[in-house]
Design a protein around this motif. Structure first.
Motif, short mmCIF file in Angstrom:
data_model
loop_
_atom_site.label_atom_id
_atom_site.label_comp_id
_atom_site.label_asym_id
_atom_site.label_seq_id
_atom_site.Cartn_x
_atom_site.Cartn_y
_atom_site.Cartn_z
N ILE A 1 0.32 4.81 7.98
CA ILE A 1 0.32 5.26 6.59
C ILE A 1 -0.18 6.70 6.51
O ILE A 1 0.42 7.54 5.83
CB ILE A 1 -0.54 4.32 5.71
CG1 ILE A 1 0.15 2.96 5.59
CG2 ILE A 1 -0.80 4.93 4.34
CD1 ILE A 1 -0.71 1.86 5.03
N TYR A 2 -1.25 6.99 7.21
CA TYR A 2 -1.80 8.34 7.23
C TYR A 2 -0.76 9.35 7.70
O TYR A 2 -0.59 10.41 7.09
CB TYR A 2 -3.05 8.40 8.11
CG TYR A 2 -3.57 9.79 8.31
CD1 TYR A 2 -4.21 10.47 7.28
CD2 TYR A 2 -3.39 10.46 9.53
CE1 TYR A 2 -4.67 11.76 7.45
CE2 TYR A 2 -3.85 11.75 9.71
CZ TYR A 2 -4.49 12.40 8.67
OH TYR A 2 -4.94 13.68 8.85
N ILE B 1 -7.90 6.04 3.30
CA ILE B 1 -6.83 5.06 3.46
C ILE B 1 -7.40 3.76 4.02
O ILE B 1 -7.09 2.67 3.51
CB ILE B 1 -5.71 5.61 4.37
CG1 ILE B 1 -4.91 6.68 3.62
CG2 ILE B 1 -4.79 4.49 4.86
CD1 ILE B 1 -3.96 7.48 4.50
N LYS B 2 -8.22 3.86 5.05
CA LYS B 2 -8.79 2.64 5.65
C LYS B 2 -9.66 1.89 4.64
O LYS B 2 -9.61 0.65 4.59
CB LYS B 2 -9.60 3.00 6.90
CG LYS B 2 -8.72 3.38 8.07
CD LYS B 2 -9.55 3.73 9.29
CE LYS B 2 -8.64 4.05 10.48
NZ LYS B 2 -9.41 4.38 11.69
N GLU C 1 -5.91 -5.11 0.72
CA GLU C 1 -5.00 -5.89 1.55
C GLU C 1 -4.77 -7.29 1.00
O GLU C 1 -3.65 -7.80 0.99
CB GLU C 1 -5.53 -5.95 2.99
CG GLU C 1 -4.52 -6.51 3.96
CD GLU C 1 -4.95 -6.39 5.39
OE1 GLU C 1 -4.07 -6.50 6.25
OE2 GLU C 1 -6.15 -6.18 5.66
N PHE D 1 0.84 -1.19 0.00
CA PHE D 1 0.00 0.00 0.00
C PHE D 1 0.88 1.25 0.00
O PHE D 1 2.04 1.21 0.42
CB PHE D 1 -0.90 -0.03 1.24
CG PHE D 1 -2.09 0.88 1.15
CD1 PHE D 1 -3.20 0.51 0.41
CD2 PHE D 1 -2.10 2.09 1.81
CE1 PHE D 1 -4.30 1.35 0.33
CE2 PHE D 1 -3.20 2.93 1.75
CZ PHE D 1 -4.30 2.56 1.00
N PHE E 1 -7.29 0.42 1.95
CA PHE E 1 -6.48 -0.62 2.60
C PHE E 1 -7.29 -1.91 2.72
O PHE E 1 -6.81 -2.99 2.40
CB PHE E 1 -6.03 -0.12 3.98
CG PHE E 1 -5.02 -0.99 4.65
CD1 PHE E 1 -3.67 -0.84 4.37
CD2 PHE E 1 -5.41 -1.95 5.58
CE1 PHE E 1 -2.73 -1.65 5.01
CE2 PHE E 1 -4.47 -2.75 6.21
CZ PHE E 1 -3.12 -2.60 5.92
N THR F 1 3.98 2.70 2.69
CA THR F 1 4.57 1.62 3.49
C THR F 1 6.09 1.62 3.42
O THR F 1 6.74 0.88 4.16
CB THR F 1 4.03 0.24 3.07
OG1 THR F 1 4.26 0.05 1.67
CG2 THR F 1 2.55 0.11 3.38
N PRO G 1 -3.02 1.39 8.83
CA PRO G 1 -3.55 2.60 8.18
C PRO G 1 -3.21 3.90 8.90
O PRO G 1 -2.95 4.91 8.25
CB PRO G 1 -5.07 2.36 8.17
CG PRO G 1 -5.20 0.87 8.16
CD PRO G 1 -4.06 0.36 8.99
N GLU G 2 -3.18 3.89 10.22
CA GLU G 2 -2.87 5.11 10.97
C GLU G 2 -1.43 5.56 10.73
O GLU G 2 -1.15 6.76 10.64
CB GLU G 2 -3.12 4.90 12.47
CG GLU G 2 -4.57 4.63 12.83
CD GLU G 2 -5.07 3.21 12.51
OE1 GLU G 2 -6.29 3.02 12.49
OE2 GLU G 2 -4.26 2.31 12.26
#
Length: 173
Positions: free
Chosen positions: A107-108, A129-130, A137, A9, A133, A12, A104-105
């Protein structure tokens, strides 16, 4: 010689890890997004805005086809490149797929100030994003090896990949 292909993603660490890995392994580094920008003479944001996502995905597929017969590369891919099964076949033809993953947090926090992420430019970025993701995934399960990057420094991730390659492929580094 085979290629090492970084998938995962956005945010990362594929590009920064890939670049460092390429330097240590004395392989050529290719970032697919940067290469698409060079070929099209447009930024990724411009391609999405002017030509749409379909055009961008088409450019990704064309590039992957060009790279499938090359070797001794470390390739950092865009987050959605593995959504096309044909891309996966091409990347695996001469490559070892390594997936990088982060929550995700995390990544944000990594991408929130970047305006070069067309998929995040509308609405609440963390929610987007969530959603993305969760949708994607499964797609990264095509990787041979997965590394969690959320709580690791770049050098730790690189060393983990190198250790995997040494153990699995008897690489001398």
């Amino acid at each position: 010689m085979f290629n090492i292909v970084m998938i995962g993603f956005m945010g990362t660490g594929k590009t920064v890890v890939g670049r460092r890995l390429a330097a240590l392994l004395k392989k050529r580094f290719i970032d697919t997004d940067t290469e698409i920008e060079r070929i099209t003479e447009k930024t990724i944001v411009q391609i999405f805005a002017q030509d749409g996502a379909v055009r961008f995905r088409s450019e990704e597929s064309l590039l992957v086809k060009k790279l499938e017969d090359q070797d001794n590369l470390v390739i950092s891919t865009g987050g959605g490149i593995v959504l096309n099964p044909e891309n996966v076949v091409s990347l695996k033809k001469n490559g070892i797929l390594i997936a990088l993953n982060a929550p995700p947090e995390v990544i944000y926090q990594r991408v929130r100030h970047k305006r070069s992420r067309p998929l995040l430019n509308k609405g609440d970025a963390l929610i987007k994003i969530k959603e993305l993701f969760a949708e994607r995934e499964y797609a990264y399960d095509v990787a041979e090896y997965r590394v969690e990057t959320g709580d690791k420094q770049v050098d730790e991730v690189v060393q983990e990949i190198i250790l995997y390659l040494k153990n699995k492929y008897n690489m001398r580094i």
